[in-house]
Design an enzyme around this catalytic site. Structure first.
Site, PDB file in Angstrom:
ATOM      1  N   ASP A 125       2.900  -0.506 -10.313  1.00  0.00           N
ATOM      2  CA  ASP A 125       3.131  -1.927  -9.612  1.00  0.00           C
ATOM      3  C   ASP A 125       3.930  -1.699  -8.182  1.00  0.00           C
ATOM      4  O   ASP A 125       4.557  -0.447  -8.109  1.00  0.00           O
ATOM      5  CB  ASP A 125       3.931  -2.824 -10.253  1.00  0.00           C
ATOM      6  CG  ASP A 125       3.200  -3.371 -11.400  1.00  0.00           C
ATOM      7  OD1 ASP A 125       2.025  -3.160 -11.584  1.00  0.00           O
ATOM      8  OD2 ASP A 125       4.049  -3.807 -12.460  1.00  0.00           O
ATOM      9  N   GLN A 126       4.063  -2.362  -7.129  1.00  0.00           N
ATOM     10  CA  GLN A 126       4.484  -1.897  -6.000  1.00  0.00           C
ATOM     11  C   GLN A 126       6.318  -1.869  -6.129  1.00  0.00           C
ATOM     12  O   GLN A 126       6.746  -0.948  -5.536  1.00  0.00           O
ATOM     13  CB  GLN A 126       4.395  -3.255  -4.971  1.00  0.00           C
ATOM     14  CG  GLN A 126       4.956  -4.576  -5.370  1.00  0.00           C
ATOM     15  CD  GLN A 126       6.296  -4.801  -4.987  1.00  0.00           C
ATOM     16  OE1 GLN A 126       7.097  -3.892  -4.176  1.00  0.00           O
ATOM     17  NE2 GLN A 126       6.897  -5.719  -5.715  1.00  0.00           N
TER      18      GLN A 126
END
Length: 261
Positions: A125-126
Site C-alpha cells: 500500500d502507499q
C-alpha cells in the site's frame, strides 16, 4: 546459477538493448559516439568500443555507459526499500510511483509481454514501507507471488491500541475479514511491545494486515515489510534506495518457492 543466466556471445548493441538502454538504433548510436566502454568484472580495465556489432561474452561483463557502470544481468532481480507515500503501480492515482525510484534501464528493459521493465512481486500500500522485490523474470514473479507456494512475509506492525494475548491468539487461530467468510490466520505472531506486532503471513489478500488487525478491534498506525521468504531487507538501504539481488539472496527466496511441477 541465477535464473535466466545467459552465457552466450552477443553483439554489443544487443547487450545494451537487453539491458534497457534504448532501441537497437539508439544503442548503436551510443556506441558509435564513444559513450560505451566495457570490461570484465575480474579485469576492471574499461575499453571504449566504437563497433556496435562487436561480439562479447555477456557473462561478468560490465558496461560503462556515459560514465555510469552497469553490470550485465540476463534477468533483473532487485531489492527496493519502499518509502511511505509511493504506489506500486506504473500508473499511480494519487502518489508517486515506486518505479520512478529506479534508473531508466530497469524501467525500459525489453519484454515479450505488454509491459516492459521490471515488475513488483506483489504490491505494498502507499503508506506501507519496506522490502519490495522487482524483476523482469515472469516465472520468478509467478513463483514468488503464487498463493500455492505460501512464501512467508514478515511485517512489523504498529497498532493504535495495545494488543492483548487474546488478540495474538485470535490472529494465530484465524479471524474473519469483513468480506470473506473463510477465517484467515497468521503463520506467526509475536508481540514485541504492547503496540508493536511482528506478523508473518503466507497469503496475499487485499489490505490483509490492516483487515486482520481491524478484525480484533484495533487499527494499524504503521506497517513495514521486513522479510520475504528467507530474505531480509538490507539494513544499509535507506528508503527509496535499491540494489541488485545476489545469488545468495535468490537462493534464500528460491528455497521458499520451489519451481512449479
Amino acid at each position: 546459477m541465477l535464473w535466466g543466466f545467459d552465457l552466450s556471445s552477443m553483439q554489443l548493441q544487443d547487450i545494451l538493448y537487453s539491458q534497457g538502454f534504448g532501441t537497437r538504433r539508439v544503442c548503436a548510436g551510443l556506441i558509435q559516439q564513444g559513450w560505451v566502454s566495457v570490461y570484465q568484472a575480474n579485469l576492471p580495465e574499461p575499453m571504449t568500443c566504437l563497433e556496435a556489432t562487436q561480439d562479447f561474452q555477456a557473462q561478468d561483463l560490465v558496461l560503462r555507459v556515459q560514465g555510469f557502470d552497469w553490470p550485465y544481468q540476463a534477468k533483473a532481480y532487485v531489492m527496493l526499500h519502499k518509502p511511505v507515500g509511493t504506489e506500486c503501480s506504473q500508473k499511480p492515482s494519487a502518489y508517486p510511483s515506486v518505479y520512478t525510484l529506479l534508473p531508466a534501464p530497469l524501467r525500459q528493459r525489453p519484454s515479450k509481454g505488454a509491459v516492459s521493465g521490471v515488475q513488483a512481486v506483489g504490491r505494498l500500500d502507499q503508506d506501507t514501507t519496506g522490502l519490495l522485490i522487482l524483476s523482469d523474470d515472469g516465472q520468478f514473479i509467478h513463483r514468488m507471488a503464487s498463493p500455492k507456494h505460501h512464501v512467508p512475509k514478515v511485517y512489523e506492525v504498529t497498532t493504535k491500541h495495545a494488543v492483548t494475548e487474546a488478540d495474538v491468539d485470535a490472529l494465530l487461530h484465524g479471524v474473519v475479514l469483513n468480506d470473506d467468510p473463510v477465517p484467515v490466520a497468521a503463520a506467526a505472531c509475536e508481540r514485541v511491545t504492547p503496540t508493536h506486532l511482528r506478523l508473518t503471513l503466507t497469503e496475499g489478500k487485499y489490505h490483509q494486515v490492516k483487515r486482520m488487525i481491524a478484525a480484533v478491534g484495533n487499527r494499524v498506525e504503521a506497517l513495514h515489510r521486513a522479510q520475504m521468504g528467507g530474505l531480509v531487507l538490507d539494513p544499509v538501504l535507506m528508503p527509496g534506495q535499491w540494489r541488485w539481488l545476489t545469488a545468495d539472496d535468490l537462493a534464500k527466496l528460491r528455497r521458499e518457492a520451489p519451481p512449479d511441477k
